[in-house]
Write a protein that holds these residues in place. Sequence first.
Motif, PDB file in Angstrom:
ATOM      1  N   LEU A   1       0.874  -1.150  -0.004  1.00  0.00           N
ATOM      2  CA  LEU A   1      -0.086   0.118   0.023  1.00  0.00           C
ATOM      3  C   LEU A   1       1.118   1.407   0.206  1.00  0.00           C
ATOM      4  CD1 LEU A   1      -3.137   0.973   0.030  1.00  0.00           C
ATOM      5  CD2 LEU A   1      -2.717   0.701   2.831  1.00  0.00           C
ATOM      6  N   HIS A   2       2.124   1.275   0.803  1.00  0.00           N
ATOM      7  CA  HIS A   2       3.043   2.384   1.002  1.00  0.00           C
ATOM      8  C   HIS A   2       3.633   2.686  -0.643  1.00  0.00           C
ATOM      9  CE1 HIS A   2       5.243   5.400   2.412  1.00  0.00           C
ATOM     10  NE2 HIS A   2       6.422   4.825   1.996  1.00  0.00           N
ATOM     11  N   ALA A   3       3.970   1.356  -1.422  1.00  0.00           N
ATOM     12  CA  ALA A   3       4.620   1.783  -2.578  1.00  0.00           C
ATOM     13  C   ALA A   3       3.598   2.316  -3.687  1.00  0.00           C
ATOM     14  CB  ALA A   3       4.861   0.304  -3.069  1.00  0.00           C
ATOM     15  N   ARG A   4       2.189   1.855  -3.255  1.00  0.00           N
ATOM     16  CA  ARG A   4       1.136   2.409  -4.270  1.00  0.00           C
ATOM     17  C   ARG A   4       1.259   3.956  -4.020  1.00  0.00           C
ATOM     18  NH1 ARG A   4      -2.741   1.406  -7.496  1.00  0.00           N
ATOM     19  NH2 ARG A   4      -4.551   2.640  -7.577  1.00  0.00           N
ATOM     20  N   ARG A   5       1.351   4.444  -2.576  1.00  0.00           N
ATOM     21  CA  ARG A   5       1.350   5.755  -2.441  1.00  0.00           C
ATOM     22  C   ARG A   5       2.237   6.721  -2.868  1.00  0.00           C
ATOM     23  NH1 ARG A   5       2.073   8.241   3.843  1.00  0.00           N
ATOM     24  NH2 ARG A   5       1.586  10.578   3.317  1.00  0.00           N
ATOM     25  N   ARG A   6       3.525   6.026  -2.831  1.00  0.00           N
ATOM     26  CA  ARG A   6       4.333   6.794  -3.503  1.00  0.00           C
ATOM     27  C   ARG A   6       4.628   6.885  -5.096  1.00  0.00           C
ATOM     28  NH1 ARG A   6       4.360  10.106  -0.633  1.00  0.00           N
ATOM     29  NH2 ARG A   6       5.419  10.380   1.368  1.00  0.00           N
ATOM     30  N   VAL A   7       3.705   5.951  -5.581  1.00  0.00           N
ATOM     31  CA  VAL A   7       3.708   5.911  -7.281  1.00  0.00           C
ATOM     32  C   VAL A   7       2.521   7.158  -7.474  1.00  0.00           C
ATOM     33  CG1 VAL A   7       2.657   4.686  -9.134  1.00  0.00           C
ATOM     34  CG2 VAL A   7       4.413   3.617  -7.641  1.00  0.00           C
ATOM     35  N   LEU A   8       1.511   7.132  -6.760  1.00  0.00           N
ATOM     36  CA  LEU A   8       0.589   8.117  -6.940  1.00  0.00           C
ATOM     37  C   LEU A   8       0.929   9.564  -6.404  1.00  0.00           C
ATOM     38  CD1 LEU A   8      -2.481   5.893  -5.916  1.00  0.00           C
ATOM     39  CD2 LEU A   8      -1.988   6.579  -8.217  1.00  0.00           C
ATOM     40  N   ASP A   9       1.646   9.507  -5.262  1.00  0.00           N
ATOM     41  CA  ASP A   9       2.171  10.995  -4.795  1.00  0.00           C
ATOM     42  C   ASP A   9       3.544  10.919  -4.504  1.00  0.00           C
ATOM     43  OD1 ASP A   9       2.023  13.526  -3.560  1.00  0.00           O
ATOM     44  OD2 ASP A   9       1.503  12.601  -1.601  1.00  0.00           O
ATOM     45  N   PRO A  10       4.288  10.957  -5.363  1.00  0.00           N
ATOM     46  CA  PRO A  10       5.755  10.903  -5.127  1.00  0.00           C
ATOM     47  C   PRO A  10       6.287  12.310  -4.667  1.00  0.00           C
ATOM     48  CG  PRO A  10       5.389  11.309  -7.622  1.00  0.00           C
ATOM     49  CD  PRO A  10       3.968  11.090  -6.998  1.00  0.00           C
ATOM     50  N   VAL A  11       7.224  12.103  -3.998  1.00  0.00           N
ATOM     51  CA  VAL A  11       8.000  13.638  -3.294  1.00  0.00           C
ATOM     52  C   VAL A  11       9.585  13.365  -3.351  1.00  0.00           C
ATOM     53  CG1 VAL A  11       6.141  14.167  -1.612  1.00  0.00           C
ATOM     54  CG2 VAL A  11       7.764  12.204  -0.947  1.00  0.00           C
ATOM     55  N   VAL A  12      10.161  14.333  -3.841  1.00  0.00           N
ATOM     56  CA  VAL A  12      11.606  14.579  -4.010  1.00  0.00           C
ATOM     57  C   VAL A  12      12.423  13.930  -2.752  1.00  0.00           C
ATOM     58  CG1 VAL A  12      11.344  15.986  -5.741  1.00  0.00           C
ATOM     59  CG2 VAL A  12      11.719  16.752  -3.410  1.00  0.00           C
ATOM     60  N   TRP A  13      11.823  14.134  -1.539  1.00  0.00           N
ATOM     61  CA  TRP A  13      12.690  13.796  -0.360  1.00  0.00           C
ATOM     62  C   TRP A  13      12.623  12.363   0.080  1.00  0.00           C
ATOM     63  CZ3 TRP A  13       8.651  17.246  -0.083  1.00  0.00           C
ATOM     64  CH2 TRP A  13       7.221  16.857   0.533  1.00  0.00           C
ATOM     65  N   GLU A  14      11.837  11.263  -0.604  1.00  0.00           N
ATOM     66  CA  GLU A  14      11.408  10.238  -0.166  1.00  0.00           C
ATOM     67  C   GLU A  14      12.637   9.114  -0.466  1.00  0.00           C
ATOM     68  OE1 GLU A  14      10.593   7.947   1.896  1.00  0.00           O
ATOM     69  OE2 GLU A  14       8.402   8.078   1.607  1.00  0.00           O
ATOM     70  N   ALA A  15      12.854   8.114   0.547  1.00  0.00           N
ATOM     71  CA  ALA A  15      13.865   7.272  -0.189  1.00  0.00           C
ATOM     72  C   ALA A  15      13.894   6.451  -1.181  1.00  0.00           C
ATOM     73  CB  ALA A  15      14.382   6.256   1.146  1.00  0.00           C
ATOM     74  N   SER A  16      14.693   6.085  -1.921  1.00  0.00           N
ATOM     75  CA  SER A  16      14.479   5.267  -3.211  1.00  0.00           C
ATOM     76  C   SER A  16      14.018   3.896  -2.535  1.00  0.00           C
ATOM     77  CB  SER A  16      15.742   5.040  -3.949  1.00  0.00           C
ATOM     78  OG  SER A  16      16.927   4.680  -3.222  1.00  0.00           O
ATOM     79  N   ALA A  17      14.587   3.390  -1.492  1.00  0.00           N
ATOM     80  CA  ALA A  17      14.293   2.267  -0.768  1.00  0.00           C
ATOM     81  C   ALA A  17      13.450   2.710   0.445  1.00  0.00           C
ATOM     82  CB  ALA A  17      15.590   1.468  -0.416  1.00  0.00           C
ATOM     83  N   THR A  18      12.131   2.554   0.407  1.00  0.00           N
ATOM     84  CA  THR A  18      11.410   3.148   1.430  1.00  0.00           C
ATOM     85  C   THR A  18      10.574   2.113   2.138  1.00  0.00           C
ATOM     86  OG1 THR A  18       9.622   4.905   1.971  1.00  0.00           O
ATOM     87  CG2 THR A  18       9.488   3.701  -0.232  1.00  0.00           C
ATOM     88  N   HIS A  19       9.727   2.253   2.919  1.00  0.00           N
ATOM     89  CA  HIS A  19       8.879   1.455   3.565  1.00  0.00           C
ATOM     90  C   HIS A  19       7.648   2.074   4.249  1.00  0.00           C
ATOM     91  CE1 HIS A  19      10.119   3.011   7.701  1.00  0.00           C
ATOM     92  NE2 HIS A  19      11.195   3.536   7.057  1.00  0.00           N
ATOM     93  N   HIS A  20       6.780   1.354   5.203  1.00  0.00           N
ATOM     94  CA  HIS A  20       5.619   1.980   5.635  1.00  0.00           C
ATOM     95  C   HIS A  20       5.455   2.347   7.057  1.00  0.00           C
ATOM     96  CE1 HIS A  20       5.018  -2.025   7.234  1.00  0.00           C
ATOM     97  NE2 HIS A  20       4.125  -1.608   8.047  1.00  0.00           N
ATOM     98  N   GLN A  21       6.542   1.878   7.894  1.00  0.00           N
ATOM     99  CA  GLN A  21       6.711   2.063   9.140  1.00  0.00           C
ATOM    100  C   GLN A  21       6.786   3.469   9.858  1.00  0.00           C
ATOM    101  OE1 GLN A  21       9.917  -0.558   9.899  1.00  0.00           O
ATOM    102  NE2 GLN A  21       8.451  -2.510   9.865  1.00  0.00           N
ATOM    103  N   THR A  22       6.111   3.488  10.646  1.00  0.00           N
ATOM    104  CA  THR A  22       6.467   4.941  11.771  1.00  0.00           C
ATOM    105  C   THR A  22       6.571   4.114  13.267  1.00  0.00           C
ATOM    106  OG1 THR A  22       5.080   6.267  10.412  1.00  0.00           O
ATOM    107  CG2 THR A  22       5.498   7.177  12.582  1.00  0.00           C
ATOM    108  N   SER A  23       7.908   4.160  13.629  1.00  0.00           N
ATOM    109  CA  SER A  23       8.048   3.748  15.189  1.00  0.00           C
ATOM    110  C   SER A  23       9.029   4.628  15.810  1.00  0.00           C
ATOM    111  CB  SER A  23       8.632   1.963  14.855  1.00  0.00           C
ATOM    112  OG  SER A  23       9.153   1.821  16.071  1.00  0.00           O
TER     113      SER A  23
END
Length: 340
Positions: A155-177
């Motif tokens: 789901l997070h991968a879909r988010r970044r396809v639909l709403d890309p931001v320049v500061w996101e990591a190329s290898a990302t993930h969904h977690q907030t901990s």
Amino acid sequence: MTKTPSARRISIAICVPARNEAETLPALFTALERLDRGGTAPVLCLHLDSCDDRSASVAHDYAAHASFPVRVEHAHQSAPNAGHARHRAMLLGERALEGAGVLLTTDADSRPDRHWLQAMIAALDTADVVAGRVVRTVTQPHPAQDRLERYYEALHARRRVLDPVVWEASATHHQTSGANLGIGVHHYRGLGGFRPVAVGEDAQLVDDAARAGLRVRRDAASVVATSDRRTGRVLHGFAHGLRALDGDGDAVEVAHPDDATWQYRGHASARRAYDDGEMAILADAIGLTTDHLVGVMRDSPNAEAFAMRVVPVPPGGMRRVTLPVAEAALAKLAVGRYAA
């Protein structure tokens, strides 16, 4: 001969709340000793929250021979409160850094990867807040938890396809901990810190950061291993969630991917509207008036803050469905995307 000035060393406070963690602290300390510290000057800030075990003696024994500064603070409160304890650890870090530097936070039952400091510093060169990846130490199989994490990763991968931001990591993930978060002292102070809530203080801080217009980066290069224990220190915390997933994974409820997708598209549209000033299309898409959007835009420092503040839940609300229903719906969305 004139000496070339050495590169500035980045001041870092590693802020850890602990409540009766005498058994887990030694492994944390071992991991911290193994960190690659090149170019950084770390200090460990340990907030002991109402401990009645040997946590204090374990911490002070380590501080006596640690290879970097260690500050230990003791406090007592009647009930566990993760947000309050983590905030106190961060305030200890602020004082240790004298108001300037980087605050990292992890948990007493966690073990940062050797490259944790370097990954965090690199990520904070691009973003304002970094949420690193948390990997569970597997002492027993967790098929339901694994399945849930695969769903949210997709789901997070879909988010970044639909709403890309320049500061996101190329290898990302969904977690907030809170086991793996980083933020500059000035940004932490500006947000008011972790809220005094029993659980969920980490997600709340990151939401607050995005609504304030800070760039939040979820970076899989920053890794912390954490415990998969079933007995936690706070009610409804991570351990409680793992216990709940020991049952039937099919009964777990998650956000419907169609509704999440509606929000992701809305965020992307809001960013474009903020940049070009054209609010009419966005107003029609999300069901708000142009005047309302213009008012929010005037109060928003940038497109990130505007997008996070203005996009509501979908018209039918954010539905909760069982994991099998969500998985099937997400697979259908993926097929539709590739077929388009």
